[in-house]
Structure formats: structure tokens, C-alpha cells
Write a protein that holds these residues in place. Structure first.
Motif, short mmCIF file in Angstrom:
data_model
loop_
_atom_site.label_atom_id
_atom_site.label_comp_id
_atom_site.label_asym_id
_atom_site.label_seq_id
_atom_site.Cartn_x
_atom_site.Cartn_y
_atom_site.Cartn_z
N PRO A 324 51.66 -23.98 -15.87
CA PRO A 324 52.67 -22.93 -15.73
C PRO A 324 53.67 -23.39 -14.66
CG PRO A 324 50.44 -22.03 -15.63
CD PRO A 324 50.30 -23.52 -15.52
N PRO A 325 54.94 -23.49 -14.98
CA PRO A 325 55.90 -24.04 -14.01
C PRO A 325 56.23 -23.09 -12.87
CG PRO A 325 57.03 -23.39 -16.01
CD PRO A 325 55.56 -23.22 -16.28
N GLU A 421 53.76 -31.79 -25.35
CA GLU A 421 55.03 -31.15 -25.71
C GLU A 421 55.31 -29.96 -24.83
OE1 GLU A 421 56.06 -28.68 -29.56
OE2 GLU A 421 56.14 -30.81 -30.05
N GLY A 422 54.27 -29.46 -24.17
CA GLY A 422 54.46 -28.25 -23.38
C GLY A 422 54.70 -27.07 -24.30
N ILE A 423 55.03 -25.93 -23.73
CA ILE A 423 55.30 -24.72 -24.53
C ILE A 423 56.50 -23.99 -23.96
CG2 ILE A 423 54.43 -22.51 -25.34
CD1 ILE A 423 51.60 -23.62 -25.15
N ALA A 424 57.51 -23.81 -24.81
CA ALA A 424 58.63 -22.93 -24.50
C ALA A 424 58.54 -21.79 -25.52
CB ALA A 424 59.97 -23.67 -24.62
N GLY A 449 58.08 -18.33 -15.22
CA GLY A 449 57.27 -19.52 -15.49
C GLY A 449 55.79 -19.27 -15.55
N GLN A 450 55.38 -18.06 -15.94
CA GLN A 450 53.96 -17.75 -16.10
C GLN A 450 53.72 -17.38 -17.56
OE1 GLN A 450 52.47 -18.22 -12.03
NE2 GLN A 450 51.45 -17.93 -13.97
N GLY A 451 52.61 -16.75 -17.83
CA GLY A 451 52.32 -16.36 -19.21
C GLY A 451 52.05 -17.58 -20.08
N TYR A 452 52.80 -17.65 -21.20
CA TYR A 452 52.56 -18.73 -22.16
C TYR A 452 53.31 -20.03 -21.83
CZ TYR A 452 50.79 -14.88 -25.09
OH TYR A 452 50.10 -13.81 -25.58
N VAL A 453 54.22 -19.98 -20.89
CA VAL A 453 55.06 -21.16 -20.61
C VAL A 453 54.23 -22.26 -19.96
CG1 VAL A 453 57.13 -22.01 -19.44
CG2 VAL A 453 57.04 -19.64 -20.23
N LEU A 454 54.37 -23.48 -20.49
CA LEU A 454 53.69 -24.65 -19.92
C LEU A 454 54.65 -25.84 -19.92
CD1 LEU A 454 50.18 -24.47 -21.68
CD2 LEU A 454 50.72 -23.82 -19.32
N ALA A 455 54.59 -26.62 -18.85
CA ALA A 455 55.45 -27.79 -18.73
C ALA A 455 54.71 -28.88 -17.98
CB ALA A 455 56.76 -27.44 -18.02
N SER A 456 55.03 -30.12 -18.31
CA SER A 456 54.44 -31.27 -17.60
C SER A 456 55.35 -31.65 -16.43
CB SER A 456 54.30 -32.45 -18.55
OG SER A 456 55.58 -32.96 -18.90
N PRO A 457 54.83 -32.40 -15.45
CA PRO A 457 55.69 -32.90 -14.37
C PRO A 457 56.86 -33.72 -14.90
CG PRO A 457 53.40 -33.08 -13.73
CD PRO A 457 53.40 -32.65 -15.17
N LEU A 458 56.64 -34.48 -15.98
CA LEU A 458 57.76 -35.23 -16.57
C LEU A 458 58.84 -34.29 -17.06
CD1 LEU A 458 59.13 -37.78 -17.76
CD2 LEU A 458 57.75 -37.39 -19.83
N GLN A 459 58.46 -33.23 -17.75
CA GLN A 459 59.45 -32.27 -18.27
C GLN A 459 60.18 -31.58 -17.13
OE1 GLN A 459 56.68 -30.08 -20.71
NE2 GLN A 459 57.48 -30.98 -22.60
N LEU A 460 59.49 -31.27 -16.05
CA LEU A 460 60.15 -30.62 -14.93
C LEU A 460 61.16 -31.56 -14.27
CD1 LEU A 460 57.13 -28.73 -13.31
CD2 LEU A 460 58.97 -27.77 -14.70
N ALA A 461 60.84 -32.86 -14.22
CA ALA A 461 61.80 -33.82 -13.66
C ALA A 461 63.02 -33.95 -14.57
CB ALA A 461 61.12 -35.18 -13.48
N GLY A 533 66.72 -27.98 -4.17
CA GLY A 533 65.39 -27.93 -4.78
C GLY A 533 64.96 -26.53 -5.14
N LYS A 534 63.77 -26.45 -5.70
CA LYS A 534 63.20 -25.13 -6.04
C LYS A 534 61.69 -25.19 -5.95
CE LYS A 534 63.16 -20.87 -7.17
NZ LYS A 534 61.93 -20.73 -6.36
N THR A 535 61.16 -24.22 -5.21
CA THR A 535 59.70 -24.12 -5.07
C THR A 535 59.10 -23.39 -6.26
OG1 THR A 535 60.01 -22.07 -3.83
CG2 THR A 535 59.79 -24.10 -2.56
N GLY A 536 57.80 -23.60 -6.43
CA GLY A 536 57.08 -22.89 -7.47
C GLY A 536 55.62 -22.76 -7.09
N THR A 537 55.04 -21.59 -7.38
CA THR A 537 53.62 -21.37 -7.17
C THR A 537 53.10 -20.65 -8.41
OG1 THR A 537 53.93 -21.15 -4.77
CG2 THR A 537 51.86 -20.32 -5.69
N SER A 538 52.19 -21.29 -9.13
CA SER A 538 51.71 -20.68 -10.37
C SER A 538 50.26 -20.26 -10.23
CB SER A 538 51.88 -21.64 -11.55
OG SER A 538 51.13 -22.82 -11.36
N GLN A 539 49.99 -19.02 -10.63
CA GLN A 539 48.65 -18.46 -10.52
C GLN A 539 47.74 -19.03 -11.61
OE1 GLN A 539 50.20 -14.02 -9.12
NE2 GLN A 539 48.59 -14.21 -10.65
N VAL A 540 46.48 -19.22 -11.25
CA VAL A 540 45.49 -19.66 -12.23
C VAL A 540 44.41 -18.59 -12.41
CG1 VAL A 540 45.86 -22.10 -11.79
CG2 VAL A 540 44.16 -20.88 -10.45
N ARG A 541 44.61 -17.43 -11.76
CA ARG A 541 43.66 -16.34 -11.88
C ARG A 541 44.42 -15.02 -11.90
NH1 ARG A 541 42.18 -13.61 -7.03
NH2 ARG A 541 43.57 -14.20 -5.32
#
Length: 647
Positions: A324-325, A421-424, A449-461, A533-541
Motif C-alpha cells: 500500500p503506497p 503489476e501492482g493494483i490501481a 494509498g490504502q485499501g486495494y491500492v498496491l505499488a512496488s518501489p519501482l512503480q513509486l520511483a 518529496g512525499k512521506t508515506g506510512t501504510s497500515q498493515v493492521r
């Protein structure tokens, strides 16, 4: 009727001529045979005596040298080293068990190893050489050669084996090679005969696997004469194989080394892209492992340790990890709103600390709220409520379309293994995946950037590079093949209004340099390298209402695997972008405290071409940074390798 004397005379002349002709032919044949027999008996007697004893001619394949892999400056990051080995061919060995028993007097071999070797020899075709031992010492190798008469079917060979001089630095991107298995062969139609050689190594994962055909080369051959005991008597002819292609990557070995050390033992990933041409100059997953162990035959205990490690060192988190980004996704939501005309840069929303929807509260990270915020301030302070409100107006389909335009939910074509592929997500995606209608609450979660959204570090770059440039930057890893430079395509314009892009960049600049920026402590103070830049903190619980009422448990009080992921994306210099960086630290906690300093340090190293001056750091950070550098074992600047061509 009686013939006349004239006819009789003529007939006699014809017969005499024929007899003479036949006599000449017979004499010529006898002379030729005599000369041939003389040659065989006197000049080639020894050769034919040996052949009569059971000698035969055999064709042996010669494995080609594997192509080199270089960094962008010519430093070898995957090469070849000398390897002494011994093979055994059952057809030529006779009593295989006796031959193996004699070999054990020269080469250390346990009973178990000997049993496994005999089983492998019986399983293979009688004419297929089987590896007995490799990486022998010179003494062991020469002892085998000296005892060759007593070891029929045994062939000592000197060849090349893959080596990775930078060990773990490039482990995930390069992958590794290993012996060809039956499973490998089953996946290939009409496999190259060289793949059946016992010493041959095939790319298993990473660039080694994806560029296998280019790196493999073409086999050579040699014609050898062997006697009835299977011993090679002499080499009749030899044609060397063709070495595989030399592949020059876009990677910078020194930056890759620094990035790997900066990530340390964290379960993390970092990607650095040159936004001007899409070159990936560093791509590192942590923890690392030593690919040389796989080439040489990793022990079961070492492999078990890697498989059971909770930080998953064998996984390439840069392209395989989908996370989750978090708030790094907010630029996507903001640009979707600006481009659709739902909002403008001055549009404001009030943040009381939550948004109420259908009896459910969607909380902002700041419990007391941010008050009234506009676009720039929404990024600077990472206000969640701003994006909850925006998501209800713009809708998920527009957000998903913008995400794909910026490179999220898209599989980027690189020679690496298992690229996600990640998920948009959008309405159609949820219906197809879950057979459920999209809910407004899903949009609120996706907007941050929570819920169903998923991205790889490559995609974020890639996303960051595209925001920084307004161009459809395409990442690449291969710079040249055999000296032929790969053409860089001219990146298409994203078609996003420049004013809207400036707003997103302005918000990212405020994150680092604004008075209330969430990552202000990790800023770069050197004006020529100003960072956005932009910070991000994604919950896993999930955080329950009861926990919120009591007070949310801090990450430090939670088990490691239940802590939030820390993310950060950035680019610099702000006015003329050169590099974009993304960092993800699994279960690292806060993006501003953990991921941002790592990304800042990596970005500075890339901009400076080495360790930057301490003056680029804020005053309060310099002592800590200098201490960190003193503990690193950094790769020194190296002269470019002269081994660019095939060797």
C-alpha cells in the motif's frame, strides 16, 4: 563360314590391344595398393596399430564463456573465474564403481556423495558426461590427470565458472546461475545440446535468466581420439566456442554499494532513476545474499537460513514487492482532481480530524485535524481528510486512470524476475475480482494509498520521475550490448496541465522545506540540490474504535511484523530534476522518521557522485551522518574495466 586371313589378323590385333590395356590397369592398381600398404606399414603403422586396439574418434562440446555484465562505467559486476573440474562418461568407464572407488583415493568424497554420484551416472545417458567434482585444487586436478590411465572415462577439465565480485550488492537484480536441471530442460523446446553438459550453468533468476540467450554464447567442439579404455590419446582438432554478449547495465556500482549499505539489515527496498533518460542507476533490496553460494552449490543449512529469515532476503522487494503506497499516492489523487476540474490549486477543505460517511468515521492521522487546507498544504502536512473529500468528488475511475498514467498498476518491462503489476483499482476491477460493487468507502481508502491500492518501489520511483518531468519516463536497465548502445526513446508528454504539475511539485517541495513539512528534518540545505518529496506510512493492521478511544498503540510497542510500512519518494534538484528515488522499509514505522533520511542520503550520493559535503545536511544531522559514514565499508572509485569486449 570361314574367316579370311585378313579378318583373323585384325581380330588378333584387337585382342592383343585389350589384353595390354587390362594389363596396364592391373599393374596400376597393384602399384597403388602396394604404395598404400607400404604407407600403412611403414609411415602410419603406429597410428593404425592404436586404432586396431579399439581407438575411436569422439566429438566433445566446448562450453562457451558466459558473457560479462558491467555497470555503467565498465566495472565487472558478473564475470567468470577459472574452475578445475572432473567428469565421468559411463560408456567409456567400464566398471563405474571401481573407477569411482579409485577416484576417492584422490578426491575427498563421502560414502553418501559417492552413492549419489553413482545414482546420477546410472540415471544419465551412457554417453553423457556427469560432473564428479568441481572447484578442485590444482594438486587434486593434477593428481587426476597423472592417474588417467587407471581412470577410464574420467576427464579432467579446466573451464570457467560464474562469479559475482560485488557479492550481495547486485544479488537481486543480477540473480545467479546454477547447474541445468531436468526442470529447466522441460521448459525449453529443442534445448541447446550445450545445456546437457555437466558443468554448464544456466541463468536461474534476475538478469542472468532474462538475458540467458544473449549471455550464453555458442558452443565450440573438439575432435579427440580415445582408446578402448576411454582414455583420450590426442586432440585432432579444436574449434573454440563463441563467448556470450557483454551487457553493460545502467547501474552505478558505487551508488548501488552505498544504497545497499544504507538500507543495512532492514527489510527494505530502494530505487534510483535518472529522470532524463529512464536509467535505473541503483535498485537494491535488503537484506542481501551472496549469489556466489548458489553458483558453487549452497549448503542446506545456508539455504534453510535464507528461507526461514523473517526479512525474506531471497525476495526482490524492488519489483516483486507490492505495498500500500500510503500518502505517497496523494499526488495521484490530487492530480486526478485538478485535471478533472473538480478542484483548483486554491480549493479548500476543512479537516476536523475525520470524515463521517454512512455512520463510519474515516480518521486523519492527526487526531485534532488540520483545519482548513488547500492543495499545497494538503501535501505539506499530509492531511487525509482533504483526500477523503476530494475522492468523493472525483471518483475512483479518474483516480485509477491517473495512477496508470503515472506508472502504477502497470508492469514495467525490465529484465528482472516476477515483476509485479501492482493494483490501481477501479469499479470494473472490483467487480471482476470480487463480483462486488465499488463502495464510496473504498474510494476514501484508495485516495490515501490504502485499501486495494498496491505499488512496488519501482512503480513509486517511476511515478515520482513522471511527476518531476511531466514526461512518460520509461525505466531501463540495459545500456549497451557488445558495445552497441541501446537507443533511448523520446518520452511522450503526459498531457497533464503544467500548472497542475507545478502544484503537485510545490506540495512536495513544501513537504521538505515548508515550516510544517512532514519531512523537514530530512531536507537538503544545499540550494543547488534542493529536494522535493512525499512521506508515506501504510497500515498493515486494522485499528479498532476501542483502540482509538484508548489511544493508538505506537509502532515501537508492536511486534515487528505488525508495524506500519515506512515509505518515501523524492526528486532533485527541484528546479531541474535529475534523479527520482523511492524507499520502502517494511514495518519501519513512520515514513518521515525512517524512510526519508535513507532516501535523502541516497539522493545526495547520486547528485554528488560520491559522499556529499556535510554542508548539504541540516546542522543537527551532520554529526550523526558523519558517524554513519565512518561505519561503512564503501566501494572506492575504480578505473573503468578494460574488459568491455569479449575476452
Amino acid at each position: 563360314m570361314r574367316k579370311s586371313q585378313k579378318e583373323i589378323a585384325e581380330s588378333s590385333r584387337l585382342i592383343s590391344r585389350r589384353v595390354l590395356l587390362l594389363g596396364v590397369i592391373q599393374a596400376a592398381v597393384i602399384s597403388t595398393l602396394g604404395l598404400k600398404l607400404r604407407s600403412m606399414q611403414l609411415e602410419h603403422a603406429e597410428e593404425y596399430r592404436m586404432l586396431s586396439d579399439g581407438n575411436s574418434i569422439k566429438i566433445r562440446l566446448l562450453p562457451p564463456a558466459r558473457g560479462l555484465i558491467l555497470d555503467r562505467n565498465g566495472t565487472i559486476i558478473a564475470g567468470n573465474e577459472q574452475n578445475y573440474r572432473v567428469t565421468l562418461t559411463r560408456e567409456d568407464a567400464g566398471d563405474v564403481s571401481a573407477v569411482v572407488a579409485r577416484m576417492r583415493r584422490i578426491i575427498p568424497m563421502s560414502d553418501r556423495q559417492a552413492a549419489e554420484l553413482l545414482a546420477e551416472i546410472r540415471r544419465r545417458s551412457a554417453v553423457t558426461p556427469v560432473m564428479v567434482a568441481d572447484r578442485l585444487t590444482w594438486q587434486e586436478f593434477s593428481s587426476i590427470a597423472l592417474n588417467a590411465p587407471a581412470l577410464p572415462g574420467v576427464t579432467p577439465e579446466s573451464g570457467l565458472s560464474r562469479s559475482y565480485p560485488r557479492a550481495g550488492d547486485f544479488a537481486h537484480v543480477l540473480g545467479y546461475v546454477g547447474p541445468v536441471s531436468d526442470y529447466d530442460l522441460s521448459k525449453i523446446d529443442n534445448p541447446d545440446p550445450v545445456l546437457r553438459l555437466p558443468e554448464f550453468q544456466l541463468g536461474k533468476v534476475g538478469m542472468e535468466a532474462k538475458l540467458e540467450e544473449e549471455l550464453r554464447g555458442k558452443a565450440g567442439n573438439r575432435r579427440v581420439e580415445v582408446n578402448s579404455a576411454g582414455r583420450e590419446m590426442r586432440e585432432l582438432s579444436r574449434q573454440e566456442g563463441q563467448q556470450g554478449a557483454t551487457v553493460q547495465t545502467t547501474l552505478d556500482a558505487r551508488l548501488q554499494n552505498f544504497t545497499a549499505q544504507r538500507l543495512g539489515t532492514e527489510s527494505a527496498a530502494a530505487v534510483v532513476i535518472d529522470v532524463t533518460n529512464g536509467d535505473i542507476v541503483a535498485i537494491s533490496s535488503s537484506p542481501v545474499f551472496d549469489p556466489n553460494k548458489f553458483v558453487r552449490g549452497i549448503s542446506s543449512s545456508d539455504y534453510k537460513d535464507l528461507m526461514q529469515h523473517d526479512h525474506r532476503p531471497l525476495a526482490d522487494k524492488t519489483v516483486q514487492g507490492a505495498y500500500p503506497p500510503g500518502s505517497t499516492f496523494k499526488m495521484v489523487t490530487l492530480l486526478a482532481g485538478l485535471e478533472s476540474g473538480v478542484i483548483n490549486p486554491g480549493s479548500r477543505f476543512f479537516c476536523p480530524g475525520f470524515t463521517q460517511l454512512a455512520g463510519r468515521r474515516f480518521h486523519c492521522w492527526r487526531r485534532g485535524g488540520h483545519g482548513t487546507v488547500d492543495a499545497i498544504r494538503s501535501l505539506e502536512q499530509s492531511c487525509d481528510v482533504y483526500y477523503y473529500e476530494l475522492a468523493q468528488k472525483v471518483g475512483i475511475d479518474r483516480i485509477a486512470a491517473m495512477a496508470r498514467r503515472l506508472g502504477i498498476g502497470v508492469r514495467h518491462d525490465l529484465p528482472m524476475s516476477a515483476i509485479t503489476e501492482g493494483i490501481a483499482p477501479d469499479r470494473a476491477w472490483k467487480m471482476e475480482r470480487y463480483q462486488q460493487e465499488w463502495q464510496v468507502g473504498d474510494s476514501l481508502n484508495a485516495s490515501i494509498g490504502q485499501g486495494y491500492v498496491l505499488a512496488s518501489p519501482l512503480q513509486l520511483a517511476v511515478m515520482t520521475a513522471r511527476v518531476a518531468t511531466g514526461k512518460a519516463v520509461i525505466p531501463r536497465l540495459v545500456r549497451a550490448v557488445d558495445g552497441v548502445v541501446q537507443q533511448v526513446p523520446e518520452f511522450e508528454d503526459l498531457g497533464i496541465n503544467p500548472l497542475n504539475l507545478r502544484t503537485a511539485r510545490g506540495g512536495m517541495d513544501a513537504v521538505m522545506n515548508g515550516t510544517h513539512g512532514t519531512a523537514r528534518r530530512a531536507r537538503i540545505v544545499a540550494p543547488e540540490w534542493q529536494m522535493a518529496g512525499k512521506t508515506g506510512t501504510s497500515q498493515v493492521r486494522n485499528i479498532t474504535a476501542a483502540e482509538r478511544a484508548r489511544g493508538v498503540i505506537s509502532n515501537e510497542q508492536l511486534p515487528w511484523n505488525r508495524r506500519d510500512h515506512a515509505l518515501f519518494v523524492c526528486f532533485a534538484p527541484y528546479d531541474m530534476p535529475r534523479y527520482a528515488v523511492s524507499v520502502v522499509v517494511e514495518h519501519g514505522g513512520g515514513g518521515s522518521a525512517v524512510a526519508a533520511p535513507i532516501a535523502r542520503d541516497i539522493l545526495l550520493f547520486a547528485l554528488a557522485g560520491g559522499l556529499p559535503p556535510l554542508s548539504a545536511y541540516p546542522d543537527g544531522e551532520r554529526a550523526k551522518v558523519e558517524e554513519m559514514w565512518s561505519k561503512m565499508n564503501l566501494m572506492p572509485p575504480l578505473a573503468p574495466s578494460t574488459a568491455r569486449a569479449k575476452a
